[in-house]
Scaffold this active site. Structure first.
Site: not given
Ligand code: THU
Length: 159
Positions: A61, A63, A72, A74, A111, A114
């Site tokens: 991920n 941000e 994310c 994925e 999520c 994704c």
């Molecule tokens: N996140 C992911 O990378 N994948 C997921 O399946 C759920 C959430 C990330 C998004 C954000 O950077 C952090 O996790 C918190 O939500």
């Protein structure tokens, strides 16, 4: 009027019970937690995609201070895989997360955004993507993205 019941085929197992290739893929995801850029949530997610040519593509991920601009693990991973190797399908995707100094206890699930992207990837390549959701010890395995995105929307509605 009729009732429609939707079911999903999900396998639960421990990490020790994973097949060797699956265990290696989960380990590969876990090797890359430190590549996540998660200064806001501190929740580091890492995914590893196995391609049909045997290559493993890793993604995490990423941000952003303007939060919707991040992405994310994925989506980072499948977009990266499809950009680098458009001719090779993703056959299996392992996903794992790290929080507060350890791998999260329960298998993390992608999520909605994704799932939608993974579904389109699966349909684009005409072949199911197995997904291994890895927790600290417990894993969940699904054999197709469709299993975790029932009643989905895809380009067939444009017909
Ligand atoms: N996140 C992911 O990378 N994948 C997921 O399946 C759920 C959430 C990330 C998004 C954000 O950077 C952090 O996790 C918190 O939500």
């Amino acid at each position: 009027m009729k009732k429609i019941v939707i079911s999903a085929d999900i396998t639960e197992c421990s990490k020790a019970e994973l097949e060797e290739d699956d265990r290696r893929l989960v380990q590969s995801a876990e090797d890359f937690f430190d590549h996540a850029y998660a200064p806001y949530s501190k929740f580091k997610v890492s995914a590893a995609a196995l391609l049909d040519n045997g290559f493993i593509i890793n993604g995490t991920n990423q941000e952003n201070a303007a939060s919707p601009s991040g992405t994310c693990a994925e989506r980072t991973t499948v977009f990266y895989a499809n950009s680098m190797y458009p001719a090779n399908k993703v056959t299996t995707l392992a996903i794992s997360a790290w929080y507060d100094g350890q791998i999260v206890k329960n298998p993390i699930t992608p999520c909605g955004s994704c799932r939608q992207v993974l579904l389109e990837t699966e349909r684009r390549y005409g072949s199911p993507i197995r997904i291994i959701l890895a927790g600290r010890d417990k894993c969940l395995i699904v054999n197709s993205v469709s299993d975790i995105l029932p009643l989905n929307f895809d380009s067939s509605f444009f017909d």
